[in-house]
Design a protein around this motif. Structure first.
Motif, short mmCIF file in Angstrom:
data_model
loop_
_atom_site.label_atom_id
_atom_site.label_comp_id
_atom_site.label_asym_id
_atom_site.label_seq_id
_atom_site.Cartn_x
_atom_site.Cartn_y
_atom_site.Cartn_z
N ARG A 232 -4.82 4.81 -7.50
CA ARG A 232 -4.11 3.89 -6.58
C ARG A 232 -2.95 3.22 -7.32
NH1 ARG A 232 -3.70 3.24 -1.42
NH2 ARG A 232 -5.86 3.86 -1.33
N GLU A 233 -3.18 2.78 -8.56
CA GLU A 233 -2.12 2.14 -9.34
C GLU A 233 -1.01 3.14 -9.66
OE1 GLU A 233 -1.41 -0.74 -13.21
OE2 GLU A 233 -3.40 0.17 -12.93
N PRO B 90 -9.25 3.17 -8.69
CA PRO B 90 -8.18 2.18 -8.84
C PRO B 90 -7.02 2.70 -9.70
CG PRO B 90 -10.33 1.19 -9.29
CD PRO B 90 -10.54 2.66 -9.13
N GLU C 155 5.57 4.83 -6.08
CA GLU C 155 6.30 4.24 -4.97
C GLU C 155 7.44 3.35 -5.49
OE1 GLU C 155 4.91 2.83 -0.73
OE2 GLU C 155 4.25 1.42 -2.27
N GLU D 63 1.08 3.46 -6.60
CA GLU D 63 1.95 2.29 -6.45
C GLU D 63 3.13 2.35 -7.42
OE1 GLU D 63 -0.86 -0.88 -6.98
OE2 GLU D 63 -1.68 -0.64 -4.96
N VAL E 107 -0.39 8.90 -2.59
CA VAL E 107 -1.76 8.86 -3.08
C VAL E 107 -2.22 10.29 -3.40
CG1 VAL E 107 -4.15 8.26 -2.54
CG2 VAL E 107 -2.29 6.72 -1.87
N MET F 127 0.85 -1.18 0.00
CA MET F 127 0.00 0.00 0.00
C MET F 127 0.89 1.24 0.00
SD MET F 127 -3.10 0.75 2.53
CE MET F 127 -3.83 2.33 2.65
N PRO F 128 0.69 2.14 -0.94
CA PRO F 128 1.54 3.34 -1.02
C PRO F 128 1.32 4.29 0.15
CG PRO F 128 0.06 3.18 -2.92
CD PRO F 128 -0.27 2.06 -2.00
N GLU F 129 2.34 5.09 0.41
CA GLU F 129 2.23 6.11 1.45
C GLU F 129 1.09 7.08 1.10
OE1 GLU F 129 5.98 8.13 2.51
OE2 GLU F 129 6.85 6.78 1.02
N PRO F 130 0.40 7.62 2.10
CA PRO F 130 -0.68 8.57 1.83
C PRO F 130 -0.24 9.78 0.99
CG PRO F 130 -0.78 7.84 4.09
CD PRO F 130 0.50 7.28 3.51
N ASP G 250 -10.03 8.49 -5.35
CA ASP G 250 -10.16 7.16 -4.73
C ASP G 250 -10.33 6.04 -5.76
OD1 ASP G 250 -12.66 7.93 -5.57
OD2 ASP G 250 -13.69 7.36 -3.72
#
Length: 115
Positions: free
Chosen positions: A53-54, A50, A60, A57, A7, A1-4, A48
């Motif tokens: 989020r990808e 996907p 990261e 990631e 995101v 899970m990436p750091e906030p 929020d």
């Protein structure tokens, strides 16, 4: 899970809200077709989603492989955050290092301050 923070960076980049950051990341991803596809898929997506989020990631992974890139992303993010807050009339204070005394963060003080 990436750091906030990643995101948040990914969401800002997806919305092209921070142009300098978008260009920095786009340039880094230019030699990687998969990363470029992730960036393009995230463009215009909700924070929020996907896709964002990808993108977070992928950011990261890129910063883990290239710490200097990670530092550049964070520096650009910090500059953008401070600049946007100050432009909207907010107060921006930064304190770094060891603080051994009293610190006051305030805006529009009229009169004195006594401790």
């Amino acid at each position: 899970m990436p750091e906030p923070v990643l995101v948040s960076v990914a969401a800002a980049v997806a919305g092209k809200a921070v142009v300098g950051l978008y260009h920095l990341i786009k340039a880094k991803f230019a030699d990687d077709p998969d990363a470029t596809a992730v960036l393009e898929a995230a463009e215009g997506a909700a924070q929020d989603s996907p896709e964002v989020r990808e993108l977070a990631e992928t950011l990261e992974a890129k910063q883990a492989a290239d710490p200097e890139f990670g530092e550049q992303v964070r520096a650009e993010w910090e500059r953008a955050a401070v600049g946007q807050h100050a432009e909207t009339g907010g107060v921006t204070n930064q304190i770094s290092g060891h603080v051994g005394g009293i610190v006051v963060q305030a805006r529009d003080i009229e009169g004195g301050i006594t401790f």
